[in-house]
Design an enzyme around this catalytic site. Structure first.
Site, PDB file in Angstrom:
ATOM      1  N   LEU A   1       2.755  -3.153  -4.230  1.00 29.11           N
ATOM      2  CA  LEU A   1       1.323  -2.843  -4.152  1.00 29.11           C
ATOM      3  C   LEU A   1       0.598  -3.906  -3.321  1.00 29.11           C
ATOM      4  O   LEU A   1      -0.155  -3.589  -2.399  1.00 29.11           O
ATOM      5  CB  LEU A   1       0.741  -2.766  -5.571  1.00 29.11           C
ATOM      6  CG  LEU A   1      -0.775  -2.653  -5.690  1.00 29.11           C
ATOM      7  CD1 LEU A   1      -1.289  -1.386  -5.020  1.00 29.11           C
ATOM      8  CD2 LEU A   1      -1.203  -2.664  -7.160  1.00 29.11           C
ATOM      9  N   TYR A   2       0.833  -5.179  -3.637  1.00 29.67           N
ATOM     10  CA  TYR A   2       0.119  -6.252  -2.942  1.00 29.67           C
ATOM     11  C   TYR A   2       0.472  -6.271  -1.453  1.00 29.67           C
ATOM     12  O   TYR A   2      -0.384  -6.446  -0.605  1.00 29.67           O
ATOM     13  CB  TYR A   2       0.427  -7.607  -3.592  1.00 29.67           C
ATOM     14  CG  TYR A   2       0.002  -7.690  -5.042  1.00 29.67           C
ATOM     15  CD1 TYR A   2      -1.193  -7.122  -5.472  1.00 29.67           C
ATOM     16  CD2 TYR A   2       0.792  -8.338  -5.993  1.00 29.67           C
ATOM     17  CE1 TYR A   2      -1.585  -7.185  -6.799  1.00 29.67           C
ATOM     18  CE2 TYR A   2       0.401  -8.409  -7.322  1.00 29.67           C
ATOM     19  CZ  TYR A   2      -0.777  -7.828  -7.725  1.00 29.67           C
ATOM     20  OH  TYR A   2      -1.177  -7.890  -9.034  1.00 29.67           O
ATOM     21  N   ARG A   3       1.749  -6.090  -1.147  1.00 31.23           N
ATOM     22  CA  ARG A   3       2.175  -6.058   0.261  1.00 31.23           C
ATOM     23  C   ARG A   3       1.464  -4.920   1.005  1.00 31.23           C
ATOM     24  O   ARG A   3       1.024  -5.085   2.134  1.00 31.23           O
ATOM     25  CB  ARG A   3       3.678  -5.825   0.353  1.00 31.23           C
ATOM     26  CG  ARG A   3       4.503  -7.018  -0.027  1.00 31.23           C
ATOM     27  CD  ARG A   3       4.880  -7.810   1.224  1.00 31.23           C
ATOM     28  NE  ARG A   3       5.735  -8.912   0.867  1.00 31.23           N
ATOM     29  CZ  ARG A   3       5.314 -10.168   0.717  1.00 31.23           C
ATOM     30  NH1 ARG A   3       4.060 -10.484   0.932  1.00 31.23           N
ATOM     31  NH2 ARG A   3       6.150 -11.119   0.376  1.00 31.23           N
TER      32      ARG A   3
ATOM     33  N   ALA B   1       4.363  -4.428  -8.536  1.00 32.41           N
ATOM     34  CA  ALA B   1       3.219  -5.277  -8.189  1.00 32.41           C
ATOM     35  C   ALA B   1       3.377  -5.810  -6.767  1.00 32.41           C
ATOM     36  O   ALA B   1       2.440  -5.750  -5.960  1.00 32.41           O
ATOM     37  CB  ALA B   1       3.116  -6.429  -9.186  1.00 32.41           C
TER      38      ALA B   1
END
Ligand code: COA
Length: 186
Positions: free
Chosen positions: A151-153, A148
């Site tokens: 992905l967010y980075r 997660a």
């Protein structure tokens, strides 16, 4: 034998009513993805149902055949909401003003474990955030070198608050934010 992994996955926008109809399936995925016992996950159904009635609610689903394999949703973040108030009280005033004034809370994003690592999570979040829901997007995710967080980075989320402890969960969380400029800002 036919592998379910070869079945095509479609990512679609959902109305609030669609999520309410598939709430048990969604909570099953939430529990499996987060590693929560089934009864803990199912107990979340009432809160999620309440979330579907919040302003600017929007949701996405990943579907394979008739099976739900992932989902995500969020809504406008506002004073009086549990998560908003927790974060607002943990950050300095300038951070509140910068991030929490015109803000969409990405509340949940989960892919069933057997389907993770195949691009479904990325497709869910990019679909959910298009068109731009607000000037800023905030979310919280457990600290650690997780899929997660990668992905967010990779989408551009930055740190807003690290190591935050929410009541009722022993794990520290990172609160991450994404600013989405309008075409006029470019
Ligand atoms: C986070 C989650 C939704 C991502 O969904 P996913 O379908 O597994 O993610 P994707 O396959 O789209 O991969 C997205 C990114 O994760 C990272 N990633 C993928 N596989 C990875 C792996 N094995 N190890 C580390 N990072 C990985 C990569 O940065 C990847 O980007 P890429 O598209 O450039 O390769 C999903 O893994 C999940 O449900 N995790 C558990 C629950 C959770 O933490 N939800 C978020 C709570 S806020």
């Amino acid at each position: 034998m036919r592998s379910r992994r070869r079945t095509a996955v479609q990512v679609v926008h959902w109305q609030a009513a669609d999520l309410r109809k598939r709430i048990d399936d969604a909570m099953t995925i939430y529990g499996a993805a987060m590693g929560y016992p089934r009864q803990v996950a199912m107990a979340r159904a009432g809160t999620t149902t309440q979330h579907t009635r919040l302003p600017d609610f929007r949701a996405v689903a990943a579907i394979s055949g008739r099976a739900l394999v992932g989902f995500g949703y969020g809504y406008r973040s506002a004073t009086g909401q549990w998560w908003h108030d927790q974060v607002a009280s943990a950050v300095p005033a300038e951070t509140r003003t910068r991030w929490m004034t015109d803000c969409f809370e990405l509340s949940e994003l989960h892919v069933e474990p057997g389907w993770q690592g195949r691009g479904i999570g990325r497709s869910l979040i990019t679909t959910l955030l298009d068109p731009r829901p607000a000037a800023h997007v905030l979310l919280s995710t457990p600290e650690g070198p997780t899929r997660a967080l990668s992905l967010y980075r990779s989408i551009g989320f930055v740190d807003v608050l690290r190591g935050h402890l929410f009541p009722g969960d022993a794990r520290p969380f990172a609160v991450l934010g994404l600013s989405i400029p309008t075409a006029a800002d470019a």
